[in-house]
Design an enzyme around this catalytic site. Structure first.
Site, PDB file in Angstrom:
ATOM      1  N   LYS A 172       0.840  -1.204   0.000  1.00 31.31           N
ATOM      2  CA  LYS A 172       0.000   0.000   0.000  1.00 31.31           C
ATOM      3  C   LYS A 172       0.874   1.252   0.000  1.00 31.31           C
ATOM      4  O   LYS A 172       1.554   1.543   0.981  1.00 31.31           O
ATOM      5  CB  LYS A 172      -0.881   0.010   1.251  1.00 31.31           C
ATOM      6  N   GLY A 223       7.626   5.173   7.551  1.00 32.18           N
ATOM      7  CA  GLY A 223       6.829   6.376   7.793  1.00 32.18           C
ATOM      8  C   GLY A 223       7.296   7.055   9.066  1.00 32.18           C
ATOM      9  O   GLY A 223       8.430   6.840   9.518  1.00 32.18           O
ATOM     10  N   THR A 227       3.364   7.367  13.666  1.00 31.99           N
ATOM     11  CA  THR A 227       2.536   6.313  13.073  1.00 31.99           C
ATOM     12  C   THR A 227       3.128   4.939  13.380  1.00 31.99           C
ATOM     13  O   THR A 227       2.385   3.979  13.607  1.00 31.99           O
ATOM     14  CB  THR A 227       2.416   6.499  11.541  1.00 31.99           C
ATOM     15  N   GLU A 245      10.748   1.361   9.640  1.00 28.25           N
ATOM     16  CA  GLU A 245      11.757   2.360   9.239  1.00 28.25           C
ATOM     17  C   GLU A 245      11.117   3.716   9.488  1.00 28.25           C
ATOM     18  O   GLU A 245      10.208   4.120   8.763  1.00 28.25           O
ATOM     19  CB  GLU A 245      12.119   2.198   7.754  1.00 28.25           C
ATOM     20  N   CYS A 279      14.364  10.979   5.023  1.00 27.97           N
ATOM     21  CA  CYS A 279      14.532  10.552   6.419  1.00 27.97           C
ATOM     22  C   CYS A 279      15.983  10.690   6.848  1.00 27.97           C
ATOM     23  O   CYS A 279      16.252  10.943   8.021  1.00 27.97           O
ATOM     24  CB  CYS A 279      14.031   9.132   6.600  1.00 27.97           C
ATOM     25  N   GLU A 376      12.066  16.693  14.021  1.00 23.57           N
ATOM     26  CA  GLU A 376      12.391  16.414  12.622  1.00 23.57           C
ATOM     27  C   GLU A 376      11.583  17.392  11.764  1.00 23.57           C
ATOM     28  O   GLU A 376      10.358  17.292  11.700  1.00 23.57           O
ATOM     29  CB  GLU A 376      11.969  14.969  12.289  1.00 23.57           C
TER      30      GLU A 376
HETATM   31  P1  NAD Z   1       3.132   8.485   7.826  1.00 24.33           P
HETATM   32  O1  NAD Z   1       3.589   7.766   9.024  1.00 24.33           O
HETATM   33  O2  NAD Z   1       2.116   9.554   7.968  1.00 24.33           O
HETATM   34  O3  NAD Z   1       2.548   7.489   6.723  1.00 24.33           O
HETATM   35  C1  NAD Z   1       3.255   6.357   6.248  1.00 24.33           C
HETATM   36  C2  NAD Z   1       2.272   5.290   5.781  1.00 24.33           C
HETATM   37  O4  NAD Z   1       1.499   4.816   6.885  1.00 24.33           O
HETATM   38  C3  NAD Z   1       1.259   5.759   4.752  1.00 24.33           C
HETATM   39  O5  NAD Z   1       1.115   4.725   3.788  1.00 24.33           O
HETATM   40  C4  NAD Z   1      -0.013   5.950   5.572  1.00 24.33           C
HETATM   41  O6  NAD Z   1      -1.183   5.779   4.808  1.00 24.33           O
HETATM   42  C5  NAD Z   1       0.101   4.851   6.598  1.00 24.33           C
HETATM   43  N1  NAD Z   1      -0.594   5.115   7.860  1.00 24.33           N
HETATM   44  C6  NAD Z   1      -0.924   6.304   8.404  1.00 24.33           C
HETATM   45  N2  NAD Z   1      -1.524   6.132   9.602  1.00 24.33           N
HETATM   46  C7  NAD Z   1      -1.568   4.802   9.835  1.00 24.33           C
HETATM   47  C8  NAD Z   1      -2.035   3.981  10.921  1.00 24.33           C
HETATM   48  N3  NAD Z   1      -2.575   4.520  12.015  1.00 24.33           N
HETATM   49  N4  NAD Z   1      -1.883   2.660  10.822  1.00 24.33           N
HETATM   50  C9  NAD Z   1      -1.308   2.102   9.744  1.00 24.33           C
HETATM   51  N5  NAD Z   1      -0.855   2.817   8.685  1.00 24.33           N
HETATM   52  C10 NAD Z   1      -0.964   4.153   8.731  1.00 24.33           C
HETATM   53  O7  NAD Z   1       4.493   9.052   7.192  1.00 24.33           O
HETATM   54  P2  NAD Z   1       4.654  10.112   6.051  1.00 24.33           P
HETATM   55  O8  NAD Z   1       4.253  11.450   6.594  1.00 24.33           O
HETATM   56  O9  NAD Z   1       4.029   9.578   4.815  1.00 24.33           O
HETATM   57  O10 NAD Z   1       6.258  10.099   5.830  1.00 24.33           O
HETATM   58  C11 NAD Z   1       7.156  10.949   6.465  1.00 24.33           C
HETATM   59  C12 NAD Z   1       7.868  10.259   7.605  1.00 24.33           C
HETATM   60  O11 NAD Z   1       8.452   9.054   7.158  1.00 24.33           O
HETATM   61  C13 NAD Z   1       9.024  11.056   8.184  1.00 24.33           C
HETATM   62  O12 NAD Z   1       8.986  10.968   9.588  1.00 24.33           O
HETATM   63  C14 NAD Z   1      10.265  10.351   7.673  1.00 24.33           C
HETATM   64  O13 NAD Z   1      11.434  10.511   8.441  1.00 24.33           O
HETATM   65  C15 NAD Z   1       9.797   8.950   7.635  1.00 24.33           C
HETATM   66  N6  NAD Z   1      10.599   8.165   6.701  1.00 24.33           N
HETATM   67  C16 NAD Z   1      11.403   7.189   7.196  1.00 24.33           C
HETATM   68  C17 NAD Z   1      12.221   6.468   6.322  1.00 24.33           C
HETATM   69  C18 NAD Z   1      13.141   5.391   6.823  1.00 24.33           C
HETATM   70  O14 NAD Z   1      13.572   4.580   6.031  1.00 24.33           O
HETATM   71  N7  NAD Z   1      13.447   5.338   8.102  1.00 24.33           N
HETATM   72  C19 NAD Z   1      12.176   6.736   4.960  1.00 24.33           C
HETATM   73  C20 NAD Z   1      11.334   7.738   4.506  1.00 24.33           C
HETATM   74  C21 NAD Z   1      10.531   8.443   5.383  1.00 24.33           C
END
Ligand code: NAD
Length: 474
Positions: A172, A223, A227, A245, A279, A376
């Site tokens: 997804k 993400g 979350t 991650e 990230c 962040e």
């Molecule tokens: P997010 O956590 O809002 O969303 C990520 C995913 O989770 C999306 O597909 C979303 O639909 C889903 N999601 C949202 N709420 C959920 C829930 N309650 N249960 C299950 N799934 C849910 O993240 P974002 O805003 O899309 O991305 C930015 C963040 O991601 C930043 O904090 C960044 O540092 C992090 N990030 C981490 C890495 C890594 O490899 N460590 C890489 C890229 C981004």
């Protein structure tokens, strides 16, 4: 693949539409430009059931047969970069060259991932009394969820390791950027047996439905940390395996002997690549006090010549923030810094209009506990902080709940490496930044994550140990 065809999901080997649709916004214009299917709960159940049905035959096919099929994905995607990249720019905002780079990186990762090999079984005991062997067995169905900053790379590099290990999947992408990931699914749909890989898109409810679903055995999530906590909670009920991650607040450290003039472009891009939405971008830059003004001035002069604008303009080097919520958050951090009277040394230009553009912003020596340092930012805002001793900077770099990456810059490689060894995070780079490899374990320490992606360790994270003990008959 027509670039105007409606977007569809891949469920049980079929391309299917949603009964409802999800608007997708171009962040450079703040206008909705396309719609993705909005997966219903019934369609999610169908995808998970298809993956469960497909699991035994896919598991039993054997690693080499699976590899043969999976290795055909990368060339298909490579051939389509010309149509995928403009779509990625439209939904994510990044410049076209960066979109091409993201898909190129995905092709490289998938090509290399399909060559990974499961380690041989471990013989624990081979004696006249007993033969004990530990094999690795797949987990079942892996549910994978991705964010919006590298929407196609971070979604699709989750695919090959679990499938190669013998699992089936439901993938997804983010509701904010689902389109390119859905197009990739169309491209590779015929390469795998029905149900082995399902790709679905939907709104805010779909993520929680997927991570709580009883038919999912493991969640692979990229993400935010916030979350990630919710995902861990929802996975706990059926003890799903987890790879998380999550967010980071990476420190960059410039040592006193660094060749500052030649480093300025690298320091700039270590923090501002993808408009700060990475990230592993440098999110706090620590500079030795003897070089502090030189670095701040050098970065400001460099930033003045970096065009910010829509990703489809060939002159653009930095695009908008991907979505309105994040745009408001980053603006809020800068406004707060201004209200607190912090030393904003540079603020760049952005195009006028409704797009989600934030100027490149450099803040000199804000307090360590100010939001712009402690949180962040995930936008083009960089706090630059001076330090006096190595022990002090190591302590300040490590004083964070996060532990994702970090970078050290200096001429004396032994000294710079010794500093890197003291940084408590998953990956630390010396004299380069953000280099990731399909063969190197990538992980977050502390609140930056759990488990490992990539390399053999990442592959093993999609398996359970299975020890069989034979008591030999005399
Ligand atoms: P997010 O956590 O809002 O969303 C990520 C995913 O989770 C999306 O597909 C979303 O639909 C889903 N999601 C949202 N709420 C959920 C829930 N309650 N249960 C299950 N799934 C849910 O993240 P974002 O805003 O899309 O991305 C930015 C963040 O991601 C930043 O904090 C960044 O540092 C992090 N990030 C981490 C890495 C890594 O490899 N460590 C890489 C890229 C981004």
């Amino acid at each position: 693949m027509s670039s105007t065809a409606p977007f569809q999901m891949l469920i049980d080997g079929q391309l299917v539409s949603g009964t409802a649709s999800l608007p997708v916004t171009n962040p450079a214009t703040a206008q909705v430009f396309a719609h993705a299917p909005d997966c219903t709960r019934e369609q999610l159940d169908q995808a998970v059931s298809a993956a469960r049905r497909a699991f035994p035959a896919w598991r039993d096919l054997g690693e080499d047969q699976r590899r043969e099929r999976l290795a055909q994905m990368a060339p298909r995607i490579e051939q389509a970069i010309g149509t995928l990249a403009p779509l990625l720019t439209q939904e994510q905002g990044k410049p076209l060259a960066s979109a091409q780079g993201e898909i190129g990186a995905l092709v490289h990762f998938m090509r290399e991932q399909s060559q990974l090999k499961m380690p041989a079984p471990v013989v624990n005991e081979d004696s006249p009394q007993r033969l004990s062997v530990t094999h690795r067995v797949p987990l079942g169905v892996v549910g994978a969820l991705a964010p919006w900053n590298f929407p196609v790379l971070l979604a699709w590099w989750k695919v090959i390791p679990p499938l190669l290990a013998g699992n089936t999947m439901v993938l997804k992408p983010s509701p904010l950027t689902p389109l390119t990931a859905l197009r990739v699914a169309e491209l590779v749909a015929d390469l795998l047996p029905p149900g082995v890989l399902n790709v679905i898109s939907g709104g805010d409810e779909l993520g929680p439905w997927l991570t709580a679903h009883d038919g999912i055995d493991k969640v692979s999530f990229t993400g935010s940390t916030q979350t990630g906590r919710r995902v861990m909670e929802s996975a706990s009920r059926t003890l799903k395996r987890l790879t998380l991650e999550l967010g980071g607040n990476d420190a960059g450290i410039v040592l006193p002997d660094a060749d500052v003039p030649s480093l300025i472009p690298q320091l700039f891009w270590s923090a501002f690549t993808n408009s700060g939405q990475v990230c592993i971008d440098t999110k706090r830059l620590y500079v030795h006090s003897s070089r502090f003004e030189e670095v701040v001035q050098g970065l400001a002069d460099y930033a003045r010549n970096i065009p910010v604008g829509p990703g489809d303009d060939p002159k653009t080097l930095l695009g908008p923030i991907q979505n309105e919520r994040q745009f408001r958050r980053v603006q809020g951090l800068v406004n707060q810094a201004r209200e607190q009277g912090l030393d904003i040394r540079f603020e760049g230009q952005v195009p006028e209009g409704p797009g989600y553009f934030v100027p490149v912003t450099l803040i000199a020596n804000p307090p360590e506990d100010s939001a712009v340092v402690a949180e962040e930012a995930f936008g083009p805002v960089l706090p630059i902080l001076s330090y006096d001793s190595i022990d002090e900077v190591v302590e300040r770099a490590n004083a964070s709940p996060y532990g994702l990456g970090g970078t050290v810059w200096g001429k004396d490689e032994a000294l710079a490496t010794s500093v890197a060894n003291r940084i408590q995070s998953g990956t630390v780079w010396v004299n380069e930044t953000m280099h990731l490899s399909p063969h190197a374990a990538f992980s977050g320490h502390r609140q930056s994550g759990l488990g490992v992606e990539h390399g053999v360790e990442g592959l093993l994270g999609n398996t359970s140990a299975h020890t069989v003990v034979l008591k030999r008959q005399a």
